[in-house]
Design a protein around this motif. Structure first.
Motif, short mmCIF file in Angstrom:
data_model
loop_
_atom_site.label_atom_id
_atom_site.label_comp_id
_atom_site.label_asym_id
_atom_site.label_seq_id
_atom_site.Cartn_x
_atom_site.Cartn_y
_atom_site.Cartn_z
N GLY A 32 -57.24 79.56 9.55
CA GLY A 32 -57.94 80.73 9.04
C GLY A 32 -57.49 81.08 7.64
N ILE A 33 -56.18 81.01 7.39
CA ILE A 33 -55.65 81.28 6.05
C ILE A 33 -56.17 80.24 5.06
CG2 ILE A 33 -53.53 81.31 4.67
CD1 ILE A 33 -52.11 82.42 7.20
N PHE A 34 -56.13 78.98 5.47
CA PHE A 34 -56.62 77.90 4.62
C PHE A 34 -58.10 78.11 4.29
CE2 PHE A 34 -58.73 73.73 4.36
CZ PHE A 34 -58.06 73.17 3.28
N SER A 35 -58.90 78.45 5.29
CA SER A 35 -60.33 78.66 5.08
C SER A 35 -60.59 79.83 4.14
CB SER A 35 -61.02 78.92 6.42
OG SER A 35 -60.88 77.82 7.29
N ALA A 36 -59.83 80.91 4.30
CA ALA A 36 -60.01 82.08 3.43
C ALA A 36 -59.69 81.74 1.99
CB ALA A 36 -59.13 83.23 3.92
N LEU A 37 -58.64 80.97 1.77
CA LEU A 37 -58.27 80.56 0.41
C LEU A 37 -59.38 79.70 -0.22
CD1 LEU A 37 -54.50 79.72 0.99
CD2 LEU A 37 -55.38 81.58 -0.44
N VAL A 38 -59.91 78.76 0.56
CA VAL A 38 -61.00 77.90 0.06
C VAL A 38 -62.24 78.74 -0.25
CG1 VAL A 38 -62.58 76.03 0.67
CG2 VAL A 38 -60.15 75.83 1.21
N TRP A 39 -62.55 79.69 0.63
CA TRP A 39 -63.73 80.54 0.44
C TRP A 39 -63.62 81.34 -0.86
CZ3 TRP A 39 -68.29 81.12 3.17
CH2 TRP A 39 -69.06 82.24 2.86
N VAL A 40 -62.49 81.99 -1.06
CA VAL A 40 -62.31 82.83 -2.24
C VAL A 40 -62.25 81.97 -3.51
CG1 VAL A 40 -60.82 84.52 -3.39
CG2 VAL A 40 -61.16 84.63 -0.92
N ALA A 41 -61.51 80.86 -3.45
CA ALA A 41 -61.41 79.99 -4.62
C ALA A 41 -62.76 79.42 -5.01
CB ALA A 41 -60.41 78.86 -4.34
N THR A 42 -63.56 79.02 -4.02
CA THR A 42 -64.90 78.50 -4.31
C THR A 42 -65.76 79.58 -4.94
OG1 THR A 42 -64.75 76.95 -2.45
CG2 THR A 42 -66.94 77.43 -3.31
N VAL A 57 -58.34 69.33 8.96
CA VAL A 57 -58.23 70.51 8.10
C VAL A 57 -59.06 70.33 6.83
CG1 VAL A 57 -56.64 72.03 6.87
CG2 VAL A 57 -55.95 71.01 9.04
N LEU A 58 -59.06 69.12 6.28
CA LEU A 58 -59.89 68.85 5.10
C LEU A 58 -61.37 69.02 5.44
CD1 LEU A 58 -58.12 65.74 3.53
CD2 LEU A 58 -58.18 68.07 2.61
N LEU A 59 -61.76 68.58 6.63
CA LEU A 59 -63.15 68.76 7.07
C LEU A 59 -63.50 70.23 7.16
CD1 LEU A 59 -65.85 67.79 8.26
CD2 LEU A 59 -64.71 67.67 10.50
N LEU A 60 -62.59 71.03 7.70
CA LEU A 60 -62.81 72.47 7.78
C LEU A 60 -62.98 73.05 6.38
CD1 LEU A 60 -62.87 75.16 9.34
CD2 LEU A 60 -60.36 75.20 9.16
N GLY A 61 -62.13 72.65 5.45
CA GLY A 61 -62.26 73.13 4.08
C GLY A 61 -63.58 72.72 3.44
N ALA A 62 -64.02 71.50 3.72
CA ALA A 62 -65.29 71.03 3.17
C ALA A 62 -66.46 71.84 3.74
CB ALA A 62 -65.48 69.55 3.49
N CYS A 63 -66.38 72.19 5.03
CA CYS A 63 -67.44 73.01 5.65
C CYS A 63 -67.48 74.40 5.02
CB CYS A 63 -67.20 73.12 7.15
SG CYS A 63 -67.47 71.61 8.08
N VAL A 64 -66.30 74.99 4.80
CA VAL A 64 -66.23 76.32 4.19
C VAL A 64 -66.77 76.28 2.76
CG1 VAL A 64 -64.64 78.12 3.40
CG2 VAL A 64 -64.32 77.06 5.65
N HIS A 65 -66.37 75.28 1.99
CA HIS A 65 -66.84 75.12 0.61
C HIS A 65 -68.36 74.97 0.59
CE1 HIS A 65 -66.97 73.73 -3.56
NE2 HIS A 65 -67.70 72.72 -3.13
N HIS A 66 -68.88 74.15 1.49
CA HIS A 66 -70.33 73.91 1.58
C HIS A 66 -71.07 75.22 1.86
CE1 HIS A 66 -74.12 72.06 2.56
NE2 HIS A 66 -74.03 72.39 3.84
#
Length: 364
Positions: free
Chosen positions: A181-191, A339-348
């Motif tokens: 969840g922390i990783f996803s939030a960071l990717v979401w905000v950074a994107t 985890v990279l897949l999760l980040g890619a989904c969030v970025h997408h």
């Protein structure tokens, strides 16, 4: 007057990327550190090192034992817990040091991430580069990091109880989900701070993109329970499991009460993880096909296709890890790609937005 306003707006547009670029880079760095933390945590779990440090000392625990006497004291504490008595009895001091260093490194990396979070945040807030809603969003992510540290110790404490030789699988799952969840939030905000043109996507595309995030998180949770039970060490065949596509009810549900099988039955836990993989792959392929038909040649279609390919690669890694009976390198690769897949989904999903409504016709 209008000219002056236009010049001011244009100036703001040029200044905004300059103001947020360092913040965006910092958030991506934090996301990378969290990914590293997850991998180190996975190695700690797979090497059965997580219970080697039996005390929680947030400050003084940052130092390694500095003498043989200090090492012997830590070893004596470890020899008092059930894992030593039931699993590692007879372990030498040198063998203990090897598992201790994994857990110490995991905790030390957590301390480093804390510094890498708060010190730049103070600096950016002082400079006015992080303010308003962005500031409170990032502070909330930091609070989640504090919660994660607390859950981590509760998880370790669960493995120190009488009769326990490892941490409780459900607590391990919770620990993993908070990290993701922390990783996803960071990717979401950074994107969101990046300079890009958000694509106008139909509601159906946006919905399935959101669903991909949810299903990926559920699959990661199922994988954490598999890891917690060492369920990957059993039923090491594919596509059959226990000689069948769908194992018998007696194999899947050997425990009473019935509900406990979902977190304690090795067969059911592994079977659910397999089913989750099939559902995720089907959803990713359908999303990609839909995006390519609805938005041919678009960046959305391109990313959706890459996501489907990444899910397929992840499935292949998972099958290979199972067939090889979970070697450390393959298991860590499987976890890292998840985890990279999760980040890619969030970025997408972050790159998508609803189409602008049609303007109402002007009245005569």
């Amino acid at each position: 007057m209008n000219s002056a306003v236009s010049v001011a707006v244009s100036q703001d547009d040029r200044e905004e990327p300059r103001r947020t670029a360092p913040v965006r880079a910092w958030l991506w760095l934090l996301a990378g550190l969290v990914l590293t933390m997850i991998l180190v945590g996975g190695a700690t779990r797979l090497t059965d090192s997580g219970l080697s440090i039996t005390e929680w000392k947030p400050v003084t625990g940052a130092l390694l034992p500095m003498s043989e006497e200090a090492w012997q004291r830590e070893f004596d504490l470890y020899r008092q817990i059930p894992q030593y008595e039931l699993v590692n009895k007879g372990m030498t001091l040198d063998e203990f040091k090897s598992i201790y260093l994994w857990e110490w490194g995991h905790r030390q990396l957590g301390r480093f991430i804390g510094l890498a979070f708060f010190l730049p945040l103070i600096y950016f807030a002082w400079r006015g580069q992080v303010r308003g809603r962005l500031f409170f969003t990032i502070v909330a992510i930091g609070a989640a990091g504090g919660l994660q540290a607390t859950v981590g110790w509760i998880m370790v404490a669960s493995g120190l109880k009488p009769g326990m030789t490892a941490v409780a699988p459900v607590k391990l799952m919770l620990h993993m989900l908070i990290a993701c969840g922390i990783f996803s939030a960071l990717v979401w905000v950074a994107t969101g701070l990046g300079r890009f043109t958000a694509e106008n996507a139909p509601a159906r595309i946006r919905a399935t993109a959101s669903l991909l995030i949810v299903v990926t998180m559920v699959q990661i949770a199922l994988g954490a329970i598999v890891a917690g039970l060492d369920a990957g060490l059993s039923y090491n065949t594919w596509p059959l499991m226990d000689g069948r596509l769908v194992p018998s009810a007696q194999t899947l549900f050997p425990i009473t009460p019935w509900a406990e099988n979902f977190v304690e039955s090795i067969a059911l836990v592994q079977f659910n993880h397999r089913l989750g993989a099939y559902v995720l792959l089907l959803l990713a392929v359908l999303h990609a096909v839909d995006a390519m038909r609805s938005m041919p040649g678009s960046a959305t279609a391109h990313r959706a296709g890459l996501l489907a390919a990444l899910v397929l690669v992840q499935a292949a890694i998972g099958i290979t890890t199972l067939l090889l009976v979970v070697p450390l390198e393959a298991a860590l690769l499987h976890q890292g790609v998840a985890v990279l897949l999760l980040g890619a989904c969030v970025h997408h999903r972050r790159r998508l937005r609803a189409p602008a409504p049609l303007a109402a016709p002007a009245r005569a």
